[in-house]
Design an enzyme around this catalytic site. Sequence first.
Site, PDB file in Angstrom:
ATOM      1  N   GLU A  37       0.869  -1.172   0.000  1.00 16.00           N
ATOM      2  CA  GLU A  37       0.000   0.000   0.000  1.00 16.00           C
ATOM      3  C   GLU A  37       0.909   1.226   0.000  1.00 16.00           C
ATOM      4  O   GLU A  37       1.788   1.335   0.870  1.00 16.00           O
ATOM      5  CB  GLU A  37      -0.903   0.010   1.242  1.00 16.00           C
ATOM      6  CG  GLU A  37      -1.819   1.223   1.197  1.00 16.00           C
ATOM      7  CD  GLU A  37      -2.829   1.291   2.335  1.00 16.00           C
ATOM      8  OE1 GLU A  37      -2.789   0.429   3.223  1.00 16.00           O
ATOM      9  OE2 GLU A  37      -3.632   2.244   2.315  1.00 16.00           O
ATOM     10  N   ARG A 263       5.349 -12.856   9.460  1.00 19.34           N
ATOM     11  CA  ARG A 263       6.022 -11.607   9.130  1.00 19.34           C
ATOM     12  C   ARG A 263       7.363 -11.536   9.839  1.00 19.34           C
ATOM     13  O   ARG A 263       7.591 -12.201  10.849  1.00 19.34           O
ATOM     14  CB  ARG A 263       5.153 -10.402   9.458  1.00 19.34           C
ATOM     15  CG  ARG A 263       4.819 -10.179  10.910  1.00 19.34           C
ATOM     16  CD  ARG A 263       4.190  -8.795  11.133  1.00 19.34           C
ATOM     17  NE  ARG A 263       3.122  -8.500  10.196  1.00 19.34           N
ATOM     18  CZ  ARG A 263       3.036  -7.357   9.490  1.00 19.34           C
ATOM     19  NH1 ARG A 263       3.932  -6.412   9.635  1.00 19.34           N
ATOM     20  NH2 ARG A 263       2.034  -7.153   8.663  1.00 19.34           N
ATOM     21  N   LYS A 273       4.320   0.141   9.994  1.00 16.19           N
ATOM     22  CA  LYS A 273       4.346   1.357   9.177  1.00 16.19           C
ATOM     23  C   LYS A 273       3.872   2.565   9.978  1.00 16.19           C
ATOM     24  O   LYS A 273       4.437   3.645   9.875  1.00 16.19           O
ATOM     25  CB  LYS A 273       3.435   1.161   7.969  1.00 16.19           C
ATOM     26  CG  LYS A 273       4.185   1.223   6.655  1.00 16.19           C
ATOM     27  CD  LYS A 273       3.191   1.304   5.530  1.00 16.19           C
ATOM     28  CE  LYS A 273       3.373   0.156   4.564  1.00 16.19           C
ATOM     29  NZ  LYS A 273       2.279   0.082   3.587  1.00 16.19           N
TER      30      LYS A 273
HETATM   31  P1  ATP Z   1      -0.211  -1.917   7.019  1.00 16.83           P
HETATM   32  O1  ATP Z   1      -0.291  -2.497   8.389  1.00 16.83           O
HETATM   33  O2  ATP Z   1      -0.207  -0.438   6.942  1.00 16.83           O
HETATM   34  O3  ATP Z   1      -1.112  -2.597   6.032  1.00 16.83           O
HETATM   35  P2  ATP Z   1       1.872  -3.484   5.979  1.00 16.83           P
HETATM   36  O4  ATP Z   1       3.190  -3.545   6.641  1.00 16.83           O
HETATM   37  O5  ATP Z   1       0.992  -4.670   5.950  1.00 16.83           O
HETATM   38  O6  ATP Z   1       1.211  -2.250   6.591  1.00 16.83           O
HETATM   39  P3  ATP Z   1       1.605  -3.350   3.120  1.00 16.83           P
HETATM   40  O7  ATP Z   1       2.042  -2.265   2.221  1.00 16.83           O
HETATM   41  O8  ATP Z   1       0.182  -3.700   3.162  1.00 16.83           O
HETATM   42  O9  ATP Z   1       2.121  -2.950   4.538  1.00 16.83           O
HETATM   43  O10 ATP Z   1       2.478  -4.640   2.853  1.00 16.83           O
HETATM   44  C1  ATP Z   1       2.775  -5.130   1.581  1.00 16.83           C
HETATM   45  C2  ATP Z   1       3.139  -6.581   1.674  1.00 16.83           C
HETATM   46  O11 ATP Z   1       4.270  -6.768   2.498  1.00 16.83           O
HETATM   47  C3  ATP Z   1       2.015  -7.400   2.273  1.00 16.83           C
HETATM   48  O12 ATP Z   1       1.871  -8.569   1.505  1.00 16.83           O
HETATM   49  C4  ATP Z   1       2.494  -7.710   3.650  1.00 16.83           C
HETATM   50  O13 ATP Z   1       1.970  -8.935   4.078  1.00 16.83           O
HETATM   51  C5  ATP Z   1       4.010  -7.739   3.484  1.00 16.83           C
HETATM   52  N1  ATP Z   1       4.668  -7.380   4.739  1.00 16.83           N
HETATM   53  C6  ATP Z   1       4.459  -6.282   5.465  1.00 16.83           C
HETATM   54  N2  ATP Z   1       5.195  -6.290   6.593  1.00 16.83           N
HETATM   55  C7  ATP Z   1       5.910  -7.436   6.568  1.00 16.83           C
HETATM   56  C8  ATP Z   1       6.856  -8.045   7.451  1.00 16.83           C
HETATM   57  N3  ATP Z   1       7.225  -7.451   8.594  1.00 16.83           N
HETATM   58  N4  ATP Z   1       7.378  -9.232   7.099  1.00 16.83           N
HETATM   59  C9  ATP Z   1       7.022  -9.816   5.954  1.00 16.83           C
HETATM   60  N5  ATP Z   1       6.144  -9.311   5.086  1.00 16.83           N
HETATM   61  C10 ATP Z   1       5.577  -8.134   5.376  1.00 16.83           C
END
Ligand code: ATP
Length: 562
Positions: A37, A263, A273
Amino acid sequence: MQQPVTPSPTDFIRDIIDNDLCAGKNEGRVATRFPPEPNGYIHIGHAKSVCLNFGLALQYKGTCNLRMDDTDPIGESMEYVESIIRDIRWLGFDWDQRLFYASDYFEKLYAFAVKLIKKGVAYVCSLNADEIREYRGTFTEPGKDSPYRNRLVKENLDLFARMRAGEFPDGAHTLRAKIDMAAPNIVMRDPILYRIKREPHYRTGNKWVIYPMYDFAHCLSDALENITHSICTLEFENNRPLYDWIVERLIEKNRPRQIEFARLNLSYTVLSKRRLIELVQKKYVNGWDDPRMPTVSGMRRRGYTPEAIRQFCAAIGVAKNDNLIDVALLEHCVREDLNERAPRAMCVLRPLKVIIDNYPEGKVQQLNCANHPKRPDMGTRGVPFSREIYIEREDFMENPPKKYNRLAPGREVRLRNAYVIKFEKMVKDEKSGEIIELHCSYAPETLEGPPADGRKVQGVIHWVSTEHAIPVEVRLYDRLFTISNPGAEEEFLKFLNPSSLEILQNSMAEQSIADARPLLSYQFERQGYFCADENDTKPGKPVFNRIVPLRDSWTKISEKEA
Ligand code: ATP
Ligand code: MG
């Protein structure tokens, strides 16, 4: 673009894909996507997901799309889109022409919603947010049906069209899936699919006043792109039945499948984020690319390499349970990579002047030094030696302990790539007592070998010639937080490390690095790996970030565990 081949371990995701391929699913295709996002810069956790998704596509000769998951207008912007593109490219991955925006699917998503209404499995609900929550029930109690649940299809179609047309204020109605208010999984209790939100979108402007929810938009975006394996993090596990529910009702064939993995959590930093935005906006750090940030842009500016980050992601692998990875492992990967590729140089961080009394005044010798101890292909450079040099302040002690094998009264030390020198006397500031300079003598025969009488000289220290040295600014970094898991703390800001940045204005470096281009890295002998700062390095005036010190705490940890 040259695409990296990461080592391909086996893990449960690869097992699933192998099984699907064996079973002849998806006509043998593997299609993944990375769906950020654009509401922040990507961080090392995202890098793990990037390496996984793009890595699978490379391994199975499939495709990986980059999709901006931009269905919630709040906080999204083009700046973030651009940073994400730059960072993933820098990590070494490529998506050909397959950059997509979920916001481009708004019209199609709307049509899908209409289809659900016509099938009688979605309805416009006029409960407000509080009421919806109240009706939803709890983990232990079932919810109750909304009084609007049995609206006629015709009425739903009319209301939904008018929601889109902007006839109702925010929050007046929602579109909900008609599933089961008594479902044990709360996600399945008539989840909201669309809400009214008057918020301009960075791409569609004011065209839409209704926006689809993640659960509705994501699975259908996957389907529209013919994704086969939709990999996301564990917190979406409970949402998988909803993912399948929607896809089964709207997609005929080649349905995408959601797979969750743990994650990444990294010690001594935060990867949420929301929290990273807080650090940036409240100026606890100097922007998203502050070298202390766990963002990809911060790590790039710090001097981490894409190779090291990919190696780290391969080393941690993918698992089904959340855990906290030691940041020392990441630093270990960075060190291993830089050890191979970084040319060596000498830089005195905190200079102390040394005068070599028996070295001829005005004489300058160009000493030939190897740029890398194990890589003759990296060549040599001339390092000037003269009567006055700087050494590290901490390489001299007036009253040293026994084991100190650097310079001290009565002791000798070898200057790296040069002579053995011996302490003669020191000059102190009369008032403060601070040592201003040292006087030493050198043994002329020691350039190529040990002293003539065969006596042992233990220590080796680095140095630069005062006349030839160039002043540089050096920035030393420490962990951003003082505790290993700040992410688990509600008041995480309390644990910020007040001394995470130390700036040295008067460091002295050898001439050869005067023209260091931004992002060029060196090993400064005995001090660690340093990278010319991307933003602040000017021609002839480099500013250096310390990437990592030389000492590797990971090796120690893993030895202890072995
Ligand atoms: P938000 O909580 O704002 O949605 P987010 O960290 O999930 O933040 P996204 O931009 O939605 O951010 O994430 C993009 C992709 O990265 C998603 O598929 C998410 O699952 C993956 N992702 C985010 N944080 C992690 C992490 N700490 N480890 C592994 N994958 C991650
Ligand atoms: Mg997310």
